[in-house]
Design a protein around this motif. Sequence first.
Motif, PDB file in Angstrom:
ATOM      1  N   LYS A   1      -6.410  13.477   1.941  1.00 30.94           N
ATOM      2  CA  LYS A   1      -6.815  12.781   0.994  1.00 30.94           C
ATOM      3  C   LYS A   1      -6.481  11.193   1.025  1.00 30.94           C
ATOM      4  O   LYS A   1      -6.661  10.154   0.391  1.00 30.94           O
ATOM      5  CB  LYS A   1      -6.189  13.057  -0.333  1.00 30.94           C
ATOM      6  CG  LYS A   1      -6.707  14.375  -0.875  1.00 30.94           C
ATOM      7  CD  LYS A   1      -5.954  14.629  -2.221  1.00 30.94           C
ATOM      8  CE  LYS A   1      -6.255  16.213  -2.736  1.00 30.94           C
ATOM      9  NZ  LYS A   1      -5.440  16.561  -3.628  1.00 30.94           N
ATOM     10  N   LEU A   2      -5.934  11.063   2.363  1.00 34.11           N
ATOM     11  CA  LEU A   2      -5.465   9.706   2.836  1.00 34.11           C
ATOM     12  C   LEU A   2      -6.785   8.913   3.791  1.00 34.11           C
ATOM     13  O   LEU A   2      -7.140   9.724   4.559  1.00 34.11           O
ATOM     14  CB  LEU A   2      -4.220   9.713   3.712  1.00 34.11           C
ATOM     15  CG  LEU A   2      -2.889  10.268   2.626  1.00 34.11           C
ATOM     16  CD1 LEU A   2      -1.778  10.317   3.756  1.00 34.11           C
ATOM     17  CD2 LEU A   2      -2.612   9.411   1.630  1.00 34.11           C
ATOM     18  N   SER A   3      -6.682   7.782   3.629  1.00 37.19           N
ATOM     19  CA  SER A   3      -7.511   6.844   4.411  1.00 37.19           C
ATOM     20  C   SER A   3      -6.930   6.488   5.483  1.00 37.19           C
ATOM     21  O   SER A   3      -5.692   6.601   5.611  1.00 37.19           O
ATOM     22  CB  SER A   3      -8.199   5.702   3.587  1.00 37.19           C
ATOM     23  OG  SER A   3      -7.244   4.836   3.465  1.00 37.19           O
ATOM     24  N   ASP A   4      -7.591   6.112   6.378  1.00 34.93           N
ATOM     25  CA  ASP A   4      -6.951   5.471   7.749  1.00 34.93           C
ATOM     26  C   ASP A   4      -5.982   4.336   7.394  1.00 34.93           C
ATOM     27  O   ASP A   4      -4.815   4.226   8.049  1.00 34.93           O
ATOM     28  CB  ASP A   4      -8.203   4.895   8.734  1.00 34.93           C
ATOM     29  CG  ASP A   4      -8.627   5.950   9.635  1.00 34.93           C
ATOM     30  OD1 ASP A   4      -8.245   7.054   9.506  1.00 34.93           O
ATOM     31  OD2 ASP A   4      -9.947   5.794   9.896  1.00 34.93           O
ATOM     32  N   ALA A   5      -6.111   3.532   6.537  1.00 33.62           N
ATOM     33  CA  ALA A   5      -5.493   2.411   6.481  1.00 33.62           C
ATOM     34  C   ALA A   5      -4.122   3.034   5.605  1.00 33.62           C
ATOM     35  O   ALA A   5      -3.165   2.249   5.956  1.00 33.62           O
ATOM     36  CB  ALA A   5      -6.171   1.455   5.282  1.00 33.62           C
ATOM     37  N   GLU A   6      -4.434   3.948   4.619  1.00 32.91           N
ATOM     38  CA  GLU A   6      -3.295   4.426   4.060  1.00 32.91           C
ATOM     39  C   GLU A   6      -2.130   5.236   4.893  1.00 32.91           C
ATOM     40  O   GLU A   6      -1.015   4.997   5.033  1.00 32.91           O
ATOM     41  CB  GLU A   6      -3.594   5.414   3.047  1.00 32.91           C
ATOM     42  CG  GLU A   6      -4.132   4.552   1.741  1.00 32.91           C
ATOM     43  CD  GLU A   6      -4.946   5.344   0.812  1.00 32.91           C
ATOM     44  OE1 GLU A   6      -5.153   5.234  -0.381  1.00 32.91           O
ATOM     45  OE2 GLU A   6      -5.301   6.606   1.151  1.00 32.91           O
TER      46      GLU A   6
ATOM     47  N   VAL B   1       0.619  -1.156  -0.023  1.00 37.70           N
ATOM     48  CA  VAL B   1      -0.024  -0.121  -0.003  1.00 37.70           C
ATOM     49  C   VAL B   1       0.869   0.935   0.112  1.00 37.70           C
ATOM     50  O   VAL B   1       0.629   2.258  -0.835  1.00 37.70           O
ATOM     51  CB  VAL B   1      -0.585   0.046   1.105  1.00 37.70           C
ATOM     52  CG1 VAL B   1      -1.568   1.298   1.225  1.00 37.70           C
ATOM     53  CG2 VAL B   1      -1.790  -1.180   1.302  1.00 37.70           C
ATOM     54  N   ALA B   2       1.999   1.296   0.992  1.00 36.78           N
ATOM     55  CA  ALA B   2       2.611   2.448   1.001  1.00 36.78           C
ATOM     56  C   ALA B   2       3.924   2.900   0.190  1.00 36.78           C
ATOM     57  O   ALA B   2       3.762   4.072  -0.315  1.00 36.78           O
ATOM     58  CB  ALA B   2       3.128   2.393   2.345  1.00 36.78           C
ATOM     59  N   GLN B   3       4.296   1.892  -0.441  1.00 34.48           N
ATOM     60  CA  GLN B   3       5.395   2.022  -1.325  1.00 34.48           C
ATOM     61  C   GLN B   3       5.176   2.988  -2.625  1.00 34.48           C
ATOM     62  O   GLN B   3       5.771   3.693  -2.865  1.00 34.48           O
ATOM     63  CB  GLN B   3       5.889   0.794  -1.695  1.00 34.48           C
ATOM     64  CG  GLN B   3       7.337   1.091  -2.395  1.00 34.48           C
ATOM     65  CD  GLN B   3       8.113  -0.286  -2.773  1.00 34.48           C
ATOM     66  OE1 GLN B   3       9.077  -0.594  -2.042  1.00 34.48           O
ATOM     67  NE2 GLN B   3       7.913  -1.069  -3.771  1.00 34.48           N
TER      68      GLN B   3
ATOM     69  N   ASP C   1      -0.436   9.428  -6.250  1.00 30.83           N
ATOM     70  CA  ASP C   1      -1.374   8.788  -6.884  1.00 30.83           C
ATOM     71  C   ASP C   1      -2.204  10.164  -7.669  1.00 30.83           C
ATOM     72  O   ASP C   1      -2.738  10.951  -7.248  1.00 30.83           O
ATOM     73  CB  ASP C   1      -2.610   8.325  -5.804  1.00 30.83           C
ATOM     74  CG  ASP C   1      -3.816   7.662  -6.607  1.00 30.83           C
ATOM     75  OD1 ASP C   1      -3.933   8.089  -7.717  1.00 30.83           O
ATOM     76  OD2 ASP C   1      -4.527   6.977  -5.803  1.00 30.83           O
ATOM     77  N   ALA C   2      -1.830  10.089  -8.766  1.00 33.93           N
ATOM     78  CA  ALA C   2      -2.141  11.199  -9.673  1.00 33.93           C
ATOM     79  C   ALA C   2      -3.818  11.253  -9.830  1.00 33.93           C
ATOM     80  O   ALA C   2      -4.226  12.464  -9.856  1.00 33.93           O
ATOM     81  CB  ALA C   2      -1.751  11.224 -11.130  1.00 33.93           C
TER      82      ALA C   2
ATOM     83  N   ALA D   1       2.993   5.328   7.750  1.00 36.10           N
ATOM     84  CA  ALA D   1       3.560   5.418   8.959  1.00 36.10           C
ATOM     85  C   ALA D   1       4.722   4.220   8.903  1.00 36.10           C
ATOM     86  O   ALA D   1       5.659   4.444   9.808  1.00 36.10           O
ATOM     87  CB  ALA D   1       2.693   5.600  10.086  1.00 36.10           C
ATOM     88  N   SER D   2       3.934   3.000   8.983  1.00 28.02           N
ATOM     89  CA  SER D   2       4.848   2.043   9.027  1.00 28.02           C
ATOM     90  C   SER D   2       5.971   1.834   7.979  1.00 28.02           C
ATOM     91  O   SER D   2       7.244   1.711   8.377  1.00 28.02           O
ATOM     92  CB  SER D   2       4.051   0.659   9.046  1.00 28.02           C
ATOM     93  OG  SER D   2       5.030  -0.681   9.135  1.00 28.02           O
ATOM     94  N   TYR D   3       5.894   2.234   6.971  1.00 25.58           N
ATOM     95  CA  TYR D   3       6.783   2.217   5.830  1.00 25.58           C
ATOM     96  C   TYR D   3       7.845   3.079   6.226  1.00 25.58           C
ATOM     97  O   TYR D   3       8.883   2.734   5.896  1.00 25.58           O
ATOM     98  CB  TYR D   3       5.918   2.430   4.330  1.00 25.58           C
ATOM     99  CG  TYR D   3       6.769   2.550   3.093  1.00 25.58           C
ATOM    100  CD1 TYR D   3       7.516   1.334   2.795  1.00 25.58           C
ATOM    101  CD2 TYR D   3       7.194   3.623   2.655  1.00 25.58           C
ATOM    102  CE1 TYR D   3       8.214   1.328   1.406  1.00 25.58           C
ATOM    103  CE2 TYR D   3       8.024   3.673   1.644  1.00 25.58           C
ATOM    104  CZ  TYR D   3       8.451   2.491   0.833  1.00 25.58           C
ATOM    105  OH  TYR D   3       9.530   2.485  -0.280  1.00 25.58           O
ATOM    106  N   ILE D   4       7.670   4.499   6.471  1.00 24.41           N
ATOM    107  CA  ILE D   4       8.740   5.349   6.731  1.00 24.41           C
ATOM    108  C   ILE D   4       9.596   4.991   7.820  1.00 24.41           C
ATOM    109  O   ILE D   4      10.739   5.506   7.780  1.00 24.41           O
ATOM    110  CB  ILE D   4       7.874   6.881   6.846  1.00 24.41           C
ATOM    111  CG1 ILE D   4       7.162   6.819   7.966  1.00 24.41           C
ATOM    112  CG2 ILE D   4       7.363   7.205   5.595  1.00 24.41           C
ATOM    113  CD1 ILE D   4       6.559   8.266   8.103  1.00 24.41           C
TER     114      ILE D   4
END
Length: 213
Positions: A196-201, A123-125, A132-133, A206-209
Amino acid sequence: MKRLLLAVVVCAPATLPFAAWAESGRDPFTQGSAEAGAAKAATCVACHGPAGSSSNPEWPKLAGQGSRYLYEQLKRFKAGERKNPLMAAQAAALSDQDMRDLAAYFAAQPFAPGVASASAVPVAQKLYRAGDAARGLPACAACHLPDGAGVAASGYPRLGGQHATYAAKMLREYRDLAAQGALEGNPGIMAAVAAKLSDAEIEALASYINGLQ
């Protein structure tokens, strides 16, 4: 040859100040002293850990963070532009030079990378690297760089290695701020993105960074 000489002339004024700052021991972006900041940081480590390497996921890591960003955030806490009762009380007692010195000190400390959840990557990468254009979402990497190091000179903060819990909290706060109206500068940019971000995103980013380094 003319192009080479022109490049030297254009670049020379930009490099000379950095050489002077290095000799003076002053931070290039705040003119603060890391040595002086070390002597003023005792109160900070209670929450942010030794040398700014927080072990509490609720409190941000300051080690290796950009000095300009740190200085600007301290000013915002002191002015009441950024809301946090604990930080407001701490910043209220700081002089402008204190803030410059503390920013220089924490920026000079080595940052400690974290670990991303494998489930967050799909999801995050893409969001982090390409955005997301279709939704008007810019890539996080455009301002914070592919490795999450940020751009110190522009005040774009380091994200790489930051606690996922804290990063998610900040993204949700920016999303909430977007509903309150237009914000100026970098906070306004982040509010527009987070809206524009959902809770899941948010949780995935946050985990990805946290694992970026």
